[in-house]
Design a protein around this motif. Structure first.
Motif, PDB file in Angstrom:
ATOM      1  N   ASP A  64       0.829  -1.209   0.000  1.00  7.02           N
ATOM      2  CA  ASP A  64       0.000   0.000   0.000  1.00  7.02           C
ATOM      3  C   ASP A  64       0.863   1.258   0.000  1.00  7.02           C
ATOM      4  N   MET A  65       1.985   1.217   0.744  1.00  4.65           N
ATOM      5  CA  MET A  65       2.892   2.364   0.758  1.00  4.65           C
ATOM      6  C   MET A  65       3.523   2.562  -0.624  1.00  4.65           C
ATOM      7  N   ALA A  66       3.947   1.454  -1.236  1.00  4.02           N
ATOM      8  CA  ALA A  66       4.521   1.534  -2.575  1.00  4.02           C
ATOM      9  C   ALA A  66       3.504   2.071  -3.572  1.00  4.02           C
ATOM     10  N   ALA A  67       2.259   1.641  -3.429  1.00  2.92           N
ATOM     11  CA  ALA A  67       1.201   2.095  -4.344  1.00  2.92           C
ATOM     12  C   ALA A  67       1.019   3.600  -4.260  1.00  2.92           C
ATOM     13  N   LYS A  68       1.081   4.146  -3.072  1.00  5.73           N
ATOM     14  CA  LYS A  68       0.945   5.603  -2.913  1.00  5.73           C
ATOM     15  C   LYS A  68       2.123   6.339  -3.551  1.00  5.73           C
ATOM     16  N   ILE A  80       9.643   8.416 -14.492  1.00 10.87           N
ATOM     17  CA  ILE A  80       9.609   7.220 -13.647  1.00 10.87           C
ATOM     18  C   ILE A  80      10.644   6.254 -14.218  1.00 10.87           C
ATOM     19  N   VAL A  81      11.586   5.876 -13.390  1.00 14.82           N
ATOM     20  CA  VAL A  81      12.681   5.011 -13.836  1.00 14.82           C
ATOM     21  C   VAL A  81      12.460   3.606 -13.295  1.00 14.82           C
ATOM     22  N   LEU A  82      12.567   2.614 -14.180  1.00 17.59           N
ATOM     23  CA  LEU A  82      12.457   1.211 -13.790  1.00 17.59           C
ATOM     24  C   LEU A  82      13.852   0.602 -13.840  1.00 17.59           C
ATOM     25  N   ALA A  83      14.316   0.104 -12.710  1.00 16.34           N
ATOM     26  CA  ALA A  83      15.636  -0.524 -12.633  1.00 16.34           C
ATOM     27  C   ALA A  83      15.430  -2.002 -12.331  1.00 16.34           C
ATOM     28  N   THR A  84      15.734  -2.849 -13.319  1.00 15.87           N
ATOM     29  CA  THR A  84      15.439  -4.269 -13.155  1.00 15.87           C
ATOM     30  C   THR A  84      16.661  -5.125 -13.448  1.00 15.87           C
ATOM     31  N   ASP A  85      16.586  -6.375 -12.994  1.00 17.39           N
ATOM     32  CA  ASP A  85      17.656  -7.330 -13.218  1.00 17.39           C
ATOM     33  C   ASP A  85      17.697  -7.728 -14.693  1.00 17.39           C
ATOM     34  N   TYR A  86      18.785  -8.416 -15.076  1.00 19.48           N
ATOM     35  CA  TYR A  86      19.018  -8.734 -16.487  1.00 19.48           C
ATOM     36  C   TYR A  86      18.551 -10.121 -16.901  1.00 19.48           C
ATOM     37  N   ASP A  87      18.071 -10.948 -15.971  1.00 20.02           N
ATOM     38  CA  ASP A  87      17.625 -12.288 -16.357  1.00 20.02           C
ATOM     39  C   ASP A  87      16.158 -12.244 -16.779  1.00 20.02           C
ATOM     40  N   THR A  88      15.588 -13.420 -17.053  1.00 15.38           N
ATOM     41  CA  THR A  88      14.205 -13.449 -17.540  1.00 15.38           C
ATOM     42  C   THR A  88      13.234 -12.879 -16.523  1.00 15.38           C
ATOM     43  N   ASP A  89      13.458 -13.157 -15.247  1.00 14.01           N
ATOM     44  CA  ASP A  89      12.595 -12.583 -14.207  1.00 14.01           C
ATOM     45  C   ASP A  89      12.676 -11.060 -14.250  1.00 14.01           C
ATOM     46  N   GLY A  90      13.887 -10.522 -14.394  1.00 13.95           N
ATOM     47  CA  GLY A  90      14.049  -9.074 -14.455  1.00 13.95           C
ATOM     48  C   GLY A  90      13.446  -8.460 -15.699  1.00 13.95           C
ATOM     49  N   VAL A  91      13.630  -9.117 -16.836  1.00 18.32           N
ATOM     50  CA  VAL A  91      13.091  -8.586 -18.095  1.00 18.32           C
ATOM     51  C   VAL A  91      11.568  -8.624 -18.083  1.00 18.32           C
ATOM     52  N   THR A  92      10.993  -9.709 -17.578  1.00 17.63           N
ATOM     53  CA  THR A  92       9.525  -9.756 -17.497  1.00 17.63           C
ATOM     54  C   THR A  92       9.001  -8.771 -16.457  1.00 17.63           C
ATOM     55  N   SER A  93       9.794  -8.515 -15.400  1.00 16.44           N
ATOM     56  CA  SER A  93       9.412  -7.482 -14.425  1.00 16.44           C
ATOM     57  C   SER A  93       9.342  -6.120 -15.101  1.00 16.44           C
ATOM     58  N   ALA A  94      10.332  -5.839 -15.965  1.00 16.11           N
ATOM     59  CA  ALA A  94      10.318  -4.570 -16.710  1.00 16.11           C
ATOM     60  C   ALA A  94       9.093  -4.497 -17.612  1.00 16.11           C
ATOM     61  N   TRP A  95       8.755  -5.621 -18.245  1.00 14.53           N
ATOM     62  CA  TRP A  95       7.573  -5.663 -19.111  1.00 14.53           C
ATOM     63  C   TRP A  95       6.300  -5.418 -18.306  1.00 14.53           C
ATOM     64  N   VAL A  96       6.183  -6.060 -17.137  1.00 13.47           N
ATOM     65  CA  VAL A  96       5.000  -5.893 -16.293  1.00 13.47           C
ATOM     66  C   VAL A  96       4.842  -4.437 -15.874  1.00 13.47           C
ATOM     67  N   ALA A  97       5.922  -3.847 -15.371  1.00 11.38           N
ATOM     68  CA  ALA A  97       5.845  -2.468 -14.879  1.00 11.38           C
ATOM     69  C   ALA A  97       5.526  -1.498 -16.008  1.00 11.38           C
ATOM     70  N   VAL A 209       2.256  -5.314  -6.787  1.00 14.45           N
ATOM     71  CA  VAL A 209       2.379  -3.896  -6.450  1.00 14.45           C
ATOM     72  C   VAL A 209       1.572  -3.051  -7.441  1.00 14.45           C
ATOM     73  N   MET A 210       1.664  -3.362  -8.721  1.00 12.18           N
ATOM     74  CA  MET A 210       0.917  -2.600  -9.719  1.00 12.18           C
ATOM     75  C   MET A 210      -0.588  -2.812  -9.578  1.00 12.18           C
ATOM     76  N   ALA A 211      -0.983  -4.010  -9.141  1.00 11.51           N
ATOM     77  CA  ALA A 211      -2.412  -4.233  -8.870  1.00 11.51           C
ATOM     78  C   ALA A 211      -2.876  -3.339  -7.723  1.00 11.51           C
ATOM     79  N   GLN A 212      -2.012  -3.146  -6.735  1.00 12.88           N
ATOM     80  CA  GLN A 212      -2.351  -2.262  -5.618  1.00 12.88           C
ATOM     81  C   GLN A 212      -2.346  -0.801  -6.066  1.00 12.88           C
TER      82      GLN A 212
END
Length: 586
Positions: A64-68, A80-97, A209-212
């Motif tokens: 909830d704090m992150a959502a605010k 808004i800057v997205l800083a994500t990891d370089y593996d598949t989890d990180g790349v899909t995190s960038a896609w989600v955000a 987090v984005m759902a929140q």
């Protein structure tokens, strides 16, 4: 000499078996479930995963704090800057955000900046990542990390000093001192007081987090109550979840992966349309195994041998032509990765032979080559010897970069690294990860100490008996069961992955014929006969150490093996092929 692989048999829990039967499962399905669960809690949610079963985002501490914070950034006119990891989890995190911000919350793409770390610079929010953020000319409202940040206090404090707040979203274990105090907010299920499932991947955390954020924007009147849910983002959350090898016994992970696979197999996204054109999985629906071995390997190859942004552009491609172009580059990267991997694997095998003895608990192997490939090397060597393994590459700047794989279920790599850091506070330049996989960077002169401390840490976790290669099977099948309908019976229990492994069976067969196949001539094609007289084709990938090694078996030999049944289509005929995982003469 490597210890022989132990072919063990799981013992089904009788109470789980009966409970599974009550859900309408077949005897085989109930047995498979009973081999994977210790209690019947949430059995229905595990066997029949649905998105409605997912824990609510509000149960994720600080969501909830992150959502605010994110909502404030959305309503500002700053970057808004997205800083994500370089593996598949990180790349899909960038896609989600990115998808959430631009497609669902109406943020202009010009206000979103992606910074995906370089594998060669090490894991996490590195100084190189911070330098790139500080070089942004436009005012920055917020940096949102995904799949990293929990162990990066020093770098986050640099951003805070520059007046740039950081919202950390992550799933890796935290350092002993806790969340980074310089972060404006940390969302990580591993932190103290969080009731959320500890096994979710980084892309799942940013999805929650984005759902929140959506709920917060509705509460502010920025979005209408009828604004679309973020369910479509499950498409690639499933990919990141599978690729990161998190638990697929978790109802949350099973639900997001099952839902995502259903969306993927509609092939409405240009990226997935392109993937189907490249490899249609022999006409079968894409499953979790396909995501892990055919898709994630290509995405990971981008950061290992080329440009990680290619993978992000592939997932976000606007049309099929664009997606095919990026996928072609990923395929070429993957080919290059395989060539480099072969050379490094030969190095690693030689070094492992020098280091290993039967009382050894671990391996820490120093290599020359591409640091992006060492995780694969750690997996291959670790599985061969049956011990936790860290493959380390000389960065030629005074440091070694390391990737570790736990291999043994009882081992917690991240806890081992934490204990090692407590013995010498200067051992690690950086480190992170979770139980089954972890990464680090150390000064090169610390390698002997690292190796000794790693061995001590693993020995302390495993006790008096050194580990050996082992596979756990689901028992024996009657030869009459080895028919194509078996595959659907098994597939009904998808998705398979870590802690919910694809069924592996034990069998005794006589070898009718055997020959070396494949480009490397290290794979074995076999014709096997059961004691009932039925014959089955089989393939044993990497059944030989090298092309010139002698055949491990002869015609007429009886072998005990662990195998997975799979479909084999040849000239319009469908039959069962056995994929052998381990075998020994009896």
């Amino acid at each position: 000499m490597i210890k022989p692989t132990q072919i063990l048999e799981r013992q089904p829990n009788p109470k789980i078996f009966q409970a599974a039967k009550h859900l309408g499962l077949t005897d085989l399905q109930a047995m498979l479930v009973a081999n994977r669960l210790d209690d019947a809690d949430k059995l229905d949610e595990i066997v029949f995963p649905k998105l409605k079963h997912i824990q609510a985002p509000v149960e994720l501490k600080n969501a909830d704090m992150a959502a605010k914070l994110i909502a404030d950034a959305i309503q500002s006119d700053r970057m808004i800057v997205l800083a994500t990891d370089y593996d598949t989890d990180g790349v899909t995190s960038a896609w989600v955000a990115t998808s959430a911000l631009s497609d669902f919350f109406g943020v202009s793409p010009h206000r979103i900046r992606h910074i995906i770390g370089e594998r060669k610079s090490g894991y996490g929010i590195t100084d190189e990542v911070v330098d790139r953020i500080l070089a942004i000319k436009e005012p920055v409202a917020l940096v949102i990390s995904a799949d990293q940040g929990s162990s990066d206090e020093k770098r986050i404090s640099r951003l805070k000093e520059a007046g740039i707040p950081v919202c950390v979203t992550d799933h890796h274990q935290l350092p002993i001192e806790g969340p980074p105090p310089s972060a404006a907010c940390t969302v990580n299920p591993q932190q103290s007081g969080c009731r959320y499932d500890k096994t979710v991947a980084g892309c799942f955390v940013i999805f929650l987090v984005m759902a929140q954020v959506r709920q917060e924007l509705i509460a502010r009147g920025y979005l209408s109550e009828q604004s679309p849910s973020l369910k479509p983002l499950a498409l690639n959350v499933s990919l990141g979840t599978v690729a990161d090898s998190v638990s697929l016994k978790s109802p949350n992970n099973r639900a997001i992966v099952r839902t995502g696979l259903q969306m993927i197999n509609r092939f409405q996204s240009p990226a997935w349309q392109a993937m189907k054109e490249l490899n249609d999985n022999q006409g079968q629906p894409f499953d979790a195994e396909f995501l892990g071995f055919q898709v994630a390997t290509r995405i990971n190859a981008a950061s290992r041998v080329s440009d990680v942004t290619t993978a992000f552009h592939f997932l976000t491609a606007a049309d099929l032509s664009q997606a095919k172009s990026y996928l072609q580059q990923l395929d070429e990267d993957n080919f290059n990765r395989r060539e480099q991997q072969h050379e490094m694997l030969q190095q690693a095998k030689e070094r492992a032979r020098e280091l290993y003895h039967p009382d050894r608990y671990s391996l820490a192997i120093k290599l020359q080559g591409n640091a992006g490939i060492q995780g694969i090397i750690a997996s291959r060597i670790g599985e061969q010897y049956g011990v936790p393994t860290v493959a380390m590459t000389d960065l030629r700047d005074g440091h070694l970069a390391g990737s570790g794989r736990g291999i043994v279920d009882e081992v917690d790599l991240r806890a081992a690294f934490q204990w090692m850091s407590e013995q010498d506070s200067t051992l690690f330049t950086s480190m992170g990860g979770h139980k089954g996989a972890a990464g680090c960077m150390i000064p090169i002169e610390k390698y002997p100490l690292f190796s000794d401390l790693f061995e001590t840490a693993i020995q302390a976790q495993l006790g008096s008996e050194a580990p050996a290669p082992r596979v756990f099977t689901d028992g024996q099948l009657h030869p009459s069961q080895l028919t194509p309908p078996l595959i659907q019976e098994i597939s009904d229990l998808e998705p398979f992955g870590r802690e919910w492994p694809k069924p592996l069976f034990k069998g005794v067969f006589q070898i009718v014929s055997i020959k070396s196949v494949g480009q490397t001539q290290t794979h074995l094609s076999l014709k096997l006969a059961s004691d009932q007289g039925s014959q089955h084709s089989a393939i044993f990938f990497n059944g030989k150490e090298s092309a010139d090694a002698p055949q491990p078996f002869d015609n007429g030999d009886w072998i005990e093996c662990a195998y997975q049944p799979s479909l084999n289509r040849f000239f319009g005929r469908t039959s069962i092929q056995l994929r052998i995982q381990a075998a020994h003469r009896i």
